[in-house]
Design a protein around this motif. Structure first.
Motif, PDB file in Angstrom:
ATOM      1  N   LEU A 284       0.981  -1.050   0.078  1.00 30.56           N
ATOM      2  CA  LEU A 284      -0.208   0.385  -0.319  1.00 30.56           C
ATOM      3  C   LEU A 284       0.538   1.659   0.131  1.00 30.56           C
ATOM      4  O   LEU A 284       0.983   2.232  -0.611  1.00 30.56           O
ATOM      5  CB  LEU A 284      -1.536  -0.242   1.278  1.00 30.56           C
ATOM      6  N   ALA A 285       1.768   1.302   1.173  1.00 31.46           N
ATOM      7  CA  ALA A 285       2.689   2.447   1.466  1.00 31.46           C
ATOM      8  C   ALA A 285       3.373   2.782  -0.196  1.00 31.46           C
ATOM      9  O   ALA A 285       3.335   4.029  -0.652  1.00 31.46           O
ATOM     10  CB  ALA A 285       3.928   2.330   1.807  1.00 31.46           C
ATOM     11  N   ASN A 286       3.901   1.739  -0.892  1.00 30.56           N
ATOM     12  CA  ASN A 286       4.430   1.599  -2.380  1.00 30.56           C
ATOM     13  C   ASN A 286       4.401   2.055  -3.021  1.00 30.56           C
ATOM     14  O   ASN A 286       4.572   3.214  -3.905  1.00 30.56           O
ATOM     15  CB  ASN A 286       5.854   0.392  -2.398  1.00 30.56           C
ATOM     16  N   VAL A 287       2.364   1.540  -3.737  1.00 32.75           N
ATOM     17  CA  VAL A 287       1.767   2.244  -4.538  1.00 32.75           C
ATOM     18  C   VAL A 287       1.050   3.712  -4.509  1.00 32.75           C
ATOM     19  O   VAL A 287       1.516   4.440  -5.347  1.00 32.75           O
ATOM     20  CB  VAL A 287       0.867   1.273  -4.379  1.00 32.75           C
ATOM     21  N   CYS A 288       1.276   4.087  -2.844  1.00 33.37           N
ATOM     22  CA  CYS A 288       0.897   5.286  -3.106  1.00 33.37           C
ATOM     23  C   CYS A 288       1.563   6.318  -3.064  1.00 33.37           C
ATOM     24  O   CYS A 288       1.354   7.568  -3.800  1.00 33.37           O
ATOM     25  CB  CYS A 288       0.896   5.797  -1.168  1.00 33.37           C
ATOM     26  N   ASP A 289       3.257   6.136  -2.165  1.00 32.83           N
ATOM     27  CA  ASP A 289       3.843   6.535  -2.724  1.00 32.83           C
ATOM     28  C   ASP A 289       4.559   7.010  -3.638  1.00 32.83           C
ATOM     29  O   ASP A 289       4.760   8.332  -5.048  1.00 32.83           O
ATOM     30  CB  ASP A 289       5.096   6.775  -1.539  1.00 32.83           C
ATOM     31  N   ASP A 290       4.687   6.266  -4.775  1.00 30.00           N
ATOM     32  CA  ASP A 290       4.788   6.218  -5.833  1.00 30.00           C
ATOM     33  C   ASP A 290       3.679   6.476  -6.923  1.00 30.00           C
ATOM     34  O   ASP A 290       4.317   7.861  -7.695  1.00 30.00           O
ATOM     35  CB  ASP A 290       4.922   5.370  -6.677  1.00 30.00           C
ATOM     36  N   ALA A 291       2.562   6.820  -6.648  1.00 27.30           N
ATOM     37  CA  ALA A 291       1.081   7.693  -7.407  1.00 27.30           C
ATOM     38  C   ALA A 291       1.810   9.430  -7.024  1.00 27.30           C
ATOM     39  O   ALA A 291       1.732   9.850  -7.447  1.00 27.30           O
ATOM     40  CB  ALA A 291       0.299   7.209  -6.673  1.00 27.30           C
ATOM     41  N   SER A 292       2.158   9.262  -5.223  1.00 26.74           N
ATOM     42  CA  SER A 292       1.212  10.452  -4.836  1.00 26.74           C
ATOM     43  C   SER A 292       2.826  11.785  -5.583  1.00 26.74           C
ATOM     44  O   SER A 292       2.926  12.779  -5.487  1.00 26.74           O
ATOM     45  CB  SER A 292       1.888  10.776  -3.608  1.00 26.74           C
ATOM     46  N   GLN A 293       4.333  10.940  -6.081  1.00 25.99           N
ATOM     47  CA  GLN A 293       5.214  11.924  -6.382  1.00 25.99           C
ATOM     48  C   GLN A 293       5.254  11.177  -8.160  1.00 25.99           C
ATOM     49  O   GLN A 293       6.900  11.537  -8.513  1.00 25.99           O
ATOM     50  CB  GLN A 293       6.473  10.837  -5.949  1.00 25.99           C
ATOM     51  N   ALA A 294       4.318  11.223  -7.902  1.00 24.30           N
ATOM     52  CA  ALA A 294       4.269  10.854  -9.518  1.00 24.30           C
ATOM     53  C   ALA A 294       5.190  10.344 -10.318  1.00 24.30           C
ATOM     54  O   ALA A 294       5.978  10.793 -11.428  1.00 24.30           O
ATOM     55  CB  ALA A 294       3.911  12.587 -10.272  1.00 24.30           C
ATOM     56  N   ILE A 295       5.479   8.713  -9.497  1.00 22.36           N
ATOM     57  CA  ILE A 295       6.587   8.356 -10.559  1.00 22.36           C
ATOM     58  C   ILE A 295       6.654   7.919 -11.894  1.00 22.36           C
ATOM     59  O   ILE A 295       5.134   7.283 -12.097  1.00 22.36           O
ATOM     60  CB  ILE A 295       7.796   7.699  -9.912  1.00 22.36           C
ATOM     61  N   SER A 296       6.730   7.421 -12.709  1.00 19.92           N
ATOM     62  CA  SER A 296       6.640   7.695 -14.684  1.00 19.92           C
ATOM     63  C   SER A 296       7.284   5.959 -14.313  1.00 19.92           C
ATOM     64  O   SER A 296       6.594   5.212 -15.429  1.00 19.92           O
ATOM     65  CB  SER A 296       7.260   8.351 -15.589  1.00 19.92           C
ATOM     66  N   HIS A 297       8.547   5.715 -13.968  1.00 17.63           N
ATOM     67  CA  HIS A 297       8.816   4.316 -14.189  1.00 17.63           C
ATOM     68  C   HIS A 297       9.630   3.923 -13.370  1.00 17.63           C
ATOM     69  O   HIS A 297       9.976   4.254 -12.420  1.00 17.63           O
ATOM     70  CB  HIS A 297       9.549   4.179 -15.506  1.00 17.63           C
TER      71      HIS A 297
END
Length: 574
Positions: A284-297
RNA sequence: CACCCCAUCGUCUAGUUGGCCUAGGACACAGGGUUUUCAUCCCUGCAACACGGGUUCGAAUCCCGUUGGGGUGACCA
């Protein structure tokens, strides 16, 4: 993007209906423009997300390097996210170590590092959101346990563009085990080749349009009509089923290094996203953070591919675009096994301590699982960045080759500017009590003489004979070479002759003196070189002999040569 | 046990739209040469498409199987 392009094409076509040629031309021009525009306002964002628990692992830093390279090559952003939610194991020391290592390798980040603990609130909010949407539920495994929050793999898969139908399945069920369908998923047993029961568990989504049959081939259970009841908590236990029929679906995604990867849903289970103690789980944490930081790859280790299948669903349920993925092969130890703490040389700090040059290690790690496609190996950072292509990364695991790293390090060492070399060497030598840091003029000369034959900074421990008479002796070689007839007497004669400093005016003069004395004692030109070297340095390897003697000076050389007999006696006694 | 993934010299790799491959380069190793010595440098050698089928005029390259290895498997990340 693609959808927009199609719409655009359609729009232009309708406007310029009479002239398709013009429309096509315009379309391509516009498309090209849009692509350029997108390139210039680059939204490539990658992250390195380590857990700071101790030393920085070599495989981990390789992941950081590839992320960095990808970002630089694409003109995107390289971000560091410190996943410090494991309060037990994350320490300030480890975080400091992480920064130190990244700085050493010049892995410069483009934004302020983000600490995951500061983002923790969003994780639980996301979990609440999922529960509210009906995509997650609370469940306690076993009796009387606290409830954890589980994410339910979506049962309605038809609208998902990352799930596809594989085909109809018909499997034999083990008759002794009940087929259970409950809100937390399905549990059942297949029959192994040996006829034994193979217990399995899976998510509800894995069994689309499930039908169960008994021995008489009567349909005794259907999932779809009972789905509502199941989701509201009812549990169906079917004991006479011998066969299951269902439509199999699979999640799939295009991995930048591994190509298209897929996993059937009937082999996936719902996953815990919030522990029963209320803390969010990695997924959960990983996905949320990647989304909120707008990680593209997302570029990470191979060991995460299984997680990816689940994370894709999470991104979708949370209402985010799914990022692109690239899974890097692992680095394995000398015996081809995954690195463990015991292996040694598993941490970046080990290499730094041994005297490897950061650029050399960086360059070497770059070549592990990747190559530019031509024969280049030693490359500058800019060359690497320019050549870097994540799709050229191999998908098989790679082994560290210390020999090759050592060799590459030597190449970097050789072409290092002398001042850089000297300052590193002085740092390294400072740890030895025989080193005289005050004598800078002499130290410079020693370092200059040895630079081209030094492959590792830690090798400077062999420079002791330039500073002390207590240098290591290669007993075996000394015994062999100094015991030959006439050697000792020739060395004594030389010792006497060289006691006057006048012969140390030039290398040529020194050479002629040695040749002269050698000849007088029956030695052909050059035959005395090894005995001299062994006597004054204790070793058979080093720099050019005469330059070495010149540096050592008359007094030192003469006295060491004079005690040749003593040295021979000493090593023979051993 | 189930699912996913991987497989070229000892090691890192080139090879990816099948024919320029009797498989190339680098490190390591062995031998030789240049250098009065050390190092460098140069030359030569050693050495691989895991195995078995299939598709094809032709496969390291495509398909299937086997073997081996790795990853993952409800509250580690």
């Amino acid at each position: 993007m693609q959808c927009a392009s199609v719409k655009l094409k359609f729009l232009i076509k309708t406007i310029y209906n009479p002239c398709y040629c013009c429309a096509w031309l315009l379309y391509y021009l516009l498309k090209d423009f849009l692509q350029r525009f997108r390139m210039s306002t680059n939204d490539v964002r990658v992250r390195f997300a380590p857990s700071p628990t101790g030393q920085v692992h070599i495989g981990n830093i390789r992941t950081a390097i590839f992320n960095f390279l990808f970002a630089r090559n694409q003109g995107g952003k390289f971000i560091l996210r410190v996943e410090d939610t494991d309060i037990e194991r994350s320490t300030p020391e480890a975080i400091a170590k992480l920064f130190e290592v990244m700085q050493w390798l010049k892995l410069e980040v483009d934004e302020e590092p983000v600490y995951q603990t500061s983002l923790a609130g969003a994780h639980l909010e996301a979990a609440e959101k999922l529960i509210a949407k009906g995509d997650a539920y609370k469940f306690a495994k076993g009796e009387g346990g606290e409830e954890a929050t589980l994410y339910r793999i979506p049962i309605d898969v038809e609208s998902l563009n990352f799930v596809r139908k594989v085909g109809a399945q018909s499997v034999a069920l083990h008759p002794d085990k009940d087929f259970i369908a409950g809100p937390e998923g399905i549990s059942y047993a297949l029959i192994s080749k040996k006829g034994k029961a193979v217990p399995l568990e899976a998510c509800l989504a894995g069994f689309q349009n499930l039908k169960l049959f008994n021995e008489d081939n009567d349909c005794i259970f259907e999932l779809v009509p009972n789905l509502e009841a199941i989701l509201s908590g009812e549990r169906f236990i079917i004991d006479a089923a011998v066969r299951a029929e269902y439509d199999r679906y699979e999640v799939f995604f295009d991995d930048l290094v591994k190509g298209q990867l897929a996993k059937p849903l009937d082999s996936m289970k719902d996953l815990v996203i919030v522990r029963s103690n209320g803390t969010p789980v990695f997924h959960l944490a990983n996905v949320c953070d990647d989304a909120s930081q707008a990680i593209s790859h997302i570029i990470r280790g191979d060991d995460h591919v299984e997680n990816t299948y689940r994370h894709i669903f999470l991104f979708h349920s949370l209402g985010y675009d799914v990022p692109k993925y690239a899974h890097l092969p692992m680095i394995v130890n000398a015996s081809g096994k995954p690195y463990s703490k015991r292996d040694g040389d598993a941490f970046v700090g080990d290499f730094k301590a041994k005297g490897y040059i950061a650029q050399a290690l960086f360059n070497y790690l770059t070549l592990l699982g990747w190559s530019p496609g031509d024969d280049r190996e030693k490359m500058s950072l800019n060359e690497i960045i320019k050549a870097f292509d994540i799709t050229r990364v191999k998908s098989a695991a790679a082994q560290m080759d210390m020999n090759k790293l050592f060799n590459l390090n030597g190449q970097y060492m050789e072409e290092m500017p002398f001042t850089d070399f000297y300052s590193k060497v002085a740092d390294e030598l400072a740890q030895y009590d025989w080193f005289d840091s005050e004598n800078t003029g002499y130290n410079h000369q020693v370092a200059a003489l040895l630079q081209s034959r030094t492959k590792l900074f830690s090798q400077v421990d062999a420079w002791k004979y330039f500073y002390s008479n207590e240098y290591e002796l290669n007993a075996k070689l000394i015994r062999k070479n100094l015991s030959r007839d006439g050697v000792i007497s020739a060395l004594s004669a030389l010792a006497e002759k060289l006691s006057s400093p006048e012969y140390f005016a030039s290398k040529e003069l020194l050479e002629s003196i040695v040749a002269e004395i050698g000849e007088a004692n029956g030695f052909a030109n050059g035959k005395l070189n090894l005995p001299i070297r062994l006597t004054v340095s204790g070793s058979n390897s080093g720099a050019d002999l005469y330059e070495t003697l010149l540096l050592l000076g008359a007094e030192c050389v003469s006295s060491r040569l004079a005690r040749a007999a003593g040295i021979l006696e000493m090593v023979s006694a051993e």
